[in-house]
Write an enzyme that holds these catalytic residues in place. Structure first.
Site, PDB file in Angstrom:
ATOM      1  N   ARG A  12       0.845  -1.197   0.000  1.00  0.00           N
ATOM      2  CA  ARG A  12       0.000   0.000   0.000  1.00  0.00           C
ATOM      3  C   ARG A  12       0.878   1.244   0.000  1.00  0.00           C
ATOM      4  O   ARG A  12       1.792   1.365   0.819  1.00  0.00           O
ATOM      5  CB  ARG A  12      -0.916  -0.018   1.226  1.00  0.00           C
ATOM      6  N   ARG A  42      -3.140   5.977  10.044  1.00  0.00           N
ATOM      7  CA  ARG A  42      -3.145   5.551   8.643  1.00  0.00           C
ATOM      8  C   ARG A  42      -3.056   6.768   7.717  1.00  0.00           C
ATOM      9  O   ARG A  42      -2.890   7.901   8.157  1.00  0.00           O
ATOM     10  CB  ARG A  42      -4.405   4.733   8.361  1.00  0.00           C
ATOM     11  N   LYS A 102      -5.650   0.414  14.600  1.00  0.00           N
ATOM     12  CA  LYS A 102      -5.464   1.480  13.616  1.00  0.00           C
ATOM     13  C   LYS A 102      -6.205   2.746  14.030  1.00  0.00           C
ATOM     14  O   LYS A 102      -7.167   2.716  14.806  1.00  0.00           O
ATOM     15  CB  LYS A 102      -5.951   1.011  12.251  1.00  0.00           C
ATOM     16  N   LYS A 143      -7.582   6.485  12.199  1.00  0.00           N
ATOM     17  CA  LYS A 143      -7.813   7.127  10.908  1.00  0.00           C
ATOM     18  C   LYS A 143      -8.282   8.569  11.097  1.00  0.00           C
ATOM     19  O   LYS A 143      -9.129   8.845  11.951  1.00  0.00           O
ATOM     20  CB  LYS A 143      -8.863   6.348  10.112  1.00  0.00           C
ATOM     21  N   CYS A 155     -15.142  -3.225  -1.937  1.00  0.00           N
ATOM     22  CA  CYS A 155     -13.810  -3.579  -1.450  1.00  0.00           C
ATOM     23  C   CYS A 155     -13.199  -4.643  -2.354  1.00  0.00           C
ATOM     24  O   CYS A 155     -13.858  -5.192  -3.240  1.00  0.00           O
ATOM     25  CB  CYS A 155     -13.878  -4.074  -0.008  1.00  0.00           C
ATOM     26  N   CYS A 163      -8.032 -10.935  -0.410  1.00  0.00           N
ATOM     27  CA  CYS A 163      -8.223 -10.580   0.994  1.00  0.00           C
ATOM     28  C   CYS A 163      -8.469 -11.832   1.828  1.00  0.00           C
ATOM     29  O   CYS A 163      -9.378 -12.629   1.526  1.00  0.00           O
ATOM     30  CB  CYS A 163      -9.384  -9.605   1.157  1.00  0.00           C
ATOM     31  N   CYS A 212     -16.893  -8.804   3.627  1.00  0.00           N
ATOM     32  CA  CYS A 212     -16.960  -9.204   5.031  1.00  0.00           C
ATOM     33  C   CYS A 212     -17.449  -8.008   5.836  1.00  0.00           C
ATOM     34  O   CYS A 212     -17.571  -6.903   5.301  1.00  0.00           O
ATOM     35  CB  CYS A 212     -15.597  -9.698   5.528  1.00  0.00           C
ATOM     36  N   CYS A 247     -14.534  -2.072   4.807  1.00  0.00           N
ATOM     37  CA  CYS A 247     -13.502  -1.281   4.135  1.00  0.00           C
ATOM     38  C   CYS A 247     -14.070  -0.328   3.089  1.00  0.00           C
ATOM     39  O   CYS A 247     -13.465   0.699   2.810  1.00  0.00           O
ATOM     40  CB  CYS A 247     -12.462  -2.209   3.506  1.00  0.00           C
TER      41      CYS A 247
END
Length: 595
Positions: free
Chosen positions: A81, A150, A226, A228, A447, A453, A492, A496
């Site tokens: 990424r 992030r 994480k 954000k 996503c 994934c 899922c 995302c």
């Protein structure tokens, strides 16, 4: 709290991830030990730490069963990424990423919902060269993943005015201030040569007892999970500010940003089987003058660092601290860290969102062109040749570009005289402008999901196009083809693609396996009731809906919407007003209701 999650004396026992971060010596051990050992993959511990360096270990799940039958190891590969604050890049940086996609990746680039590129299909042996090349362009992969701040979001529109320049400047300053400061990244990937992709980080502005000498903001064990951050304007919430842990909503007076309403606690990931988890939208905490925005962000970050859940990673996000304490207690703790009282938020809320697509004026005599990229995937597929088309564009014009949170790309600094030849370029490479796609497709996102994934239980990116083909035809049939609404699909419940604040969220629920052993589209939970502004959550409508039943289930609701909507009412607002029961929804099982 289960018994085995409690340490002697009754205090919560840290999760395995916490012990691993300590043992890594500021993110160096394990990864440094294994990255050049000749194996096709990393150990579980090293792979967990690799995330902080901007890469996930994955495998091709389409091949899992076949390789297992043949008693072969998984088809390991890595996703890399590329961190881009505000989605900003030069032509040279784009071309470097394009070359990596073609030489070490899977011939595609993917735009994320956080304004970054992802390279898929990178082999372990190519990771060092890939990461070094990215840094040599003055981009980075550091902190694009992991328990850290992030990629920082900011309105990407390249409009030349003071407030947009100020917003981007502040986003870059915060990204630099909150970035990891350990030297491990440069030692592993760049032979110790520190290549700066952001302004140098300044000293801690809110000294606390928990500060570490190496990582004064993030700490020796970094963050619990994480974190954000997004910057936005009230009239243009294109960064979906309420879906972030920390949000800066600009307060503009006299043609300049004078301060920010600070929002906290957004996060959309959830686990349907765990009732203790749920999506949550960020709420206003305070107002802060612009010259003090860094210190309030640091205080929020440090409260999360010191009080976030480090024993249960399912509940380790900032939203659970705020939910469990209540906003007044959280605010009091932030004030304690700051040593002063916070000002109440200004009466300002998000009012609209712009996807910045189509031909637009920059304000300096030049134009920019926003191009929709379906599900963010830049690729060549038959007559659709976006990958080679963009390569030709950047080689010819050499202008900068920006990525959006809706997975699109903005081509900036275009001379108006170029417009006819750029229109010809779109035709030559089969690239659709925004005028040539449906409204529902324009506002849709998915996503990655299968096959890369590791968390996906259903298809998403590969299933979304045919779903939209069917849906846009049905909407045209009943006269709603021009209706603006957000449709977001994920493989899922982690969210995302931000499905839980969309008009329509389609969340992967259970897998489907075909006769060849390969996973199929699967079954989904349909959520209804969010809206394009991103400031309201949706709710479950129907559960375990097979992929081929998604559009039929939705069309009954659209028929009601067409007949019974109020003037100016959006689809999501209508669903929220009428309610699921009246729309034919079902009582969702308790384990799903919390999602």
């Amino acid at each position: 709290m289960t018994q085995d999650s409690t340490a002697p004396g009754g205090s919560p026992k840290p999760s395995k991830a916490e012990a691993l971060k300590v043992a890594s010596g500021y993110l160096k051990s394990f990864v440094a030990d294994e990255i050049r050992n000749g194996s096709s993959h990393l150990s579980e511990d090293a792979a967990g730490l690799l995330k902080f360096h901007g890469s996930y270990q994955q495998d091709d799940r389409d091949l899992r069963k076949q390789l297992s039958r043949e008693k072969k190891e998984k088809a390991y590969q890595f996703m890399v990424r590329v961190r881009m604050v505000g989605g900003v890049m030069t032509a040279g940086q784009y071309l470097a990423c394009d070359e990596l996609a073609r030489t070490v990746g899977n011939q595609t680039l993917r735009i994320t919902t956080r304004q970054e590129f992802q390279l898929h299909g990178v082999l372990k042996q190519d990771l060092p060269t890939t990461i070094r090349t990215i840094n040599e362009t003055l981009l980075s992969t550091l902190a694009a993943c992991g328990d850290v701040e992030r990629n920082v979001l900011c309105c990407p529109a390249p409009v030349k005015d003071a407030v947009r320049d100020q917003l981007m400047e502040d986003a870059r300053r915060w990204a630099s201030h909150a970035a990891p400061r350990s030297s491990a990244y440069w030692e592993i990937w760049l032979d110790g040569e520190k290549i700066e992709s952001l302004p140098p980080a300044g000293p801690s502005l809110v000294p606390t007892a928990g500060d570490d000498p190496v990582e004064p903001l993030l700490g020796k064990t970094y963050l619990p999970r994480k974190f954000k951050t997004a910057f936005a304007f009230p009239e243009d919430n294109c960064t979906d500010i309420h879906a972030n842990d920390l949000g800066y909503l600009a307060v503009v007076e006299g043609g300049r940003i004078v301060g920010y309403n600070v929002l906290v606690g957004g996060g959309l990931g959830t686990t349907p089987s765990a009732q203790k988890t749920f999506p949550m939208l960020a709420v206003p905490l305070c107002y802060v003058p612009r010259d003090r925005f860094l210190e309030i962000g640091e205080a929020v970050l440090k409260v999360f660092r010191d009080f976030g859940n480090r024993s249960d990673r399912k509940r380790a996000r900032l939203k659970y601290v705020i939910h469990d304490w209540g906003l007044p207690a959280f605010r009091a703790k932030v004030e304690e860290y700051l040593g002063r009282t916070l000002d109440d938020p200004k009466p300002i809320e998000v009012a609209d969102v712009d996807d910045h697509l189509g031909w637009r004026e920059q304000g300096d005599g030049k134009l920019y062109l926003g191009l929709p990229v379906e599900n963010g995937r830049i690729k060549d597929d038959g007559s659709f040749r976006l990958l080679c088309g963009l390569r030709a564009f950047f080689k010819k014009y050499g202008t900068p570009a920006r990525l959006t949170c809706q997975q699109s790309i903005l081509l900036a600094d275009l001379d108006p005289a170029w417009k006819p030849e750029i229109e010809d370029w779109l035709e030559e490479y089969g690239i659709a402008s925004v005028e040539r796609i449906s409204t529902v497709r324009r506002w849709a996102m998915a996503c990655v999901a299968l096959p890369t994934c590791g968390l996906a239980v259903t298809e998403s990116e590969r299933a979304m196009p045919s779903f939209l083909d069917e849906l846009e035809g049905e909407l045209d049939r009943i006269g709603l083809g021009d209706e603006r609404l957000t449709v977001r699909m994920t493989g899922c419940p982690n969210g995302c693609a931000r499905p839980y604040n969309a008009d329509i969220g389609l969340v992967g629920r259970s897998a489907q396996v075909g006769p060849d052993g390969r996973p199929g589209p699967g079954k989904y939970t349909i959520f209804l009731g969010g809206r394009t502004l991103g400031d309201r959550l949706n709710v479950p409508f129907k559960d375990y809906v097979p992929y081929d039943r998604l559009v039929p289930e939705l069309m009954g609701v659209f028929e009601r919407f067409k007949d019974d909507r109020r003037p100016g009412e959006s689809f999501g607002e209508f669903c929220g007003r009428v309610g699921n029961a009246a729309l034919g929804g079902e009582v969702i099982a308790e384990e799903a209701a919390e999602a």
